[in-house]
Design an enzyme around this catalytic site. Structure first.
Site, PDB file in Angstrom:
ATOM      1  N   LYS A  14     -45.914 -35.413 -25.002  1.00 47.05           N
ATOM      2  CA  LYS A  14     -44.651 -34.715 -24.700  1.00 47.05           C
ATOM      3  C   LYS A  14     -44.790 -33.199 -24.839  1.00 47.05           C
ATOM      4  O   LYS A  14     -44.328 -32.457 -23.990  1.00 47.05           O
ATOM      5  CB  LYS A  14     -43.519 -35.208 -25.622  1.00 47.05           C
ATOM      6  CG  LYS A  14     -43.219 -36.701 -25.498  1.00 47.05           C
ATOM      7  CD  LYS A  14     -41.960 -37.088 -26.244  1.00 47.05           C
ATOM      8  CE  LYS A  14     -42.079 -36.984 -27.754  1.00 47.05           C
ATOM      9  NZ  LYS A  14     -42.981 -37.986 -28.358  1.00 47.05           N
ATOM     10  N   ARG A 137     -51.606 -31.605 -38.798  1.00 47.05           N
ATOM     11  CA  ARG A 137     -50.223 -31.993 -39.078  1.00 47.05           C
ATOM     12  C   ARG A 137     -50.211 -33.038 -40.180  1.00 47.05           C
ATOM     13  O   ARG A 137     -50.888 -34.051 -40.079  1.00 47.05           O
ATOM     14  CB  ARG A 137     -49.566 -32.546 -37.812  1.00 47.05           C
ATOM     15  CG  ARG A 137     -48.762 -31.501 -37.073  1.00 47.05           C
ATOM     16  CD  ARG A 137     -48.180 -32.041 -35.792  1.00 47.05           C
ATOM     17  NE  ARG A 137     -47.213 -33.107 -36.000  1.00 47.05           N
ATOM     18  CZ  ARG A 137     -46.363 -33.510 -35.060  1.00 47.05           C
ATOM     19  NH1 ARG A 137     -46.368 -32.941 -33.884  1.00 47.05           N
ATOM     20  NH2 ARG A 137     -45.518 -34.491 -35.303  1.00 47.05           N
TER      21      ARG A 137
END
Ligand code: AMP
Length: 194
Positions: A14, A137
């Site tokens: 995305k 992350r």
């Protein structure tokens, strides 16, 4: 105005495809994940709370998310350099989708399409583990990935049905070359714009 949702599980691409659509169609990017990560980095009270939820692979409460999107929509709808919005990582619950429809109506806009990236689960896990190495992350570890995929199936997937009922759902195969996937998305958006 052209308003799009880029939808799909974590690791579907995305973020990557949003960037290309933003440049291709002059859209403002509204990523709730990015807004939350900025709050975490700035160590705001919201960021401190959100980090715990994000690291557990769960969803930040709807009221917080909807408030964040409301503020961003209010600011960015004044921009003259954009032709619409791309929503990335939002809405993630049916309640968020209903709130988004209301917010858009208040700004005399509506949603044009949900573009759903379809990627098999084993490919998602491979991509997320690779992203963990590259971007660091903290929610890209194996346990959190599993939980995020479960959260997606339980709470987020029903959002696709919400837009399908409005005949706005378009599914695109999210595997292959980044540019080839973009061309598939672009083809759909070009069709909508006509
Ligand atoms: P993302 O970068 O979109 O994958 O988002 C990272 C994390 O932020 C998610 O796993 C959630 O914990 C949180 N988050 C992002 N967007 C939302 C949303 N729309 N609703 C609830 N939580 C969200």
């Amino acid at each position: 105005m052209l308003n799009l949702i880029l939808f799909g599980p974590p690791g579907a691409g995305k973020g990557t495809q949003s960037e290309k659509l933003i440049n291709g169609f002059q859209l403002a990017h509204l990523s709730t994940g990015n807004i939350l990560r900025a709050e975490v980095a700035a160590q705001t009270p919201l960021g401190v709370e959100a980090k715990k939820i994000m690291d557990a692979g769960k969803l930040v409460p709807d009221t917080i998310i909807i408030g964040m999107v409301e503020r961003r929509l209010r600011e960015d709808s004044k921009r003259s350099d954009i032709k619409g919005f791309i929503f990335d990582g939002f809405p993630r619950t049916v309640a968020q989708a209903e709130a988004l429809d209301k917010m858009l109506a208040e700004h005399e806009m509506s949603m044009d399409a949900m573009l759903m990236l379809d990627v098999p689960e084993n490919e998602l896990v491979t991509r997320l583990l690779k992203r963990a190495e590259l971007q660091g992350r903290t929610d890209d570890n194996e346990a959190t990935i599993k939980q995020r995929l479960a959260t997606y199936k339980e709470e987020t997937l029903p959002v696709a049905a919400y837009y399908q009922q409005q005949n706005k759902l378009h599914t695109v195969e999210g595997v292959g070359e980044i540019q080839a996937i973009y061309e598939r998305l672009k083809g759909i958006v070009d069709g909508i714009k006509q």
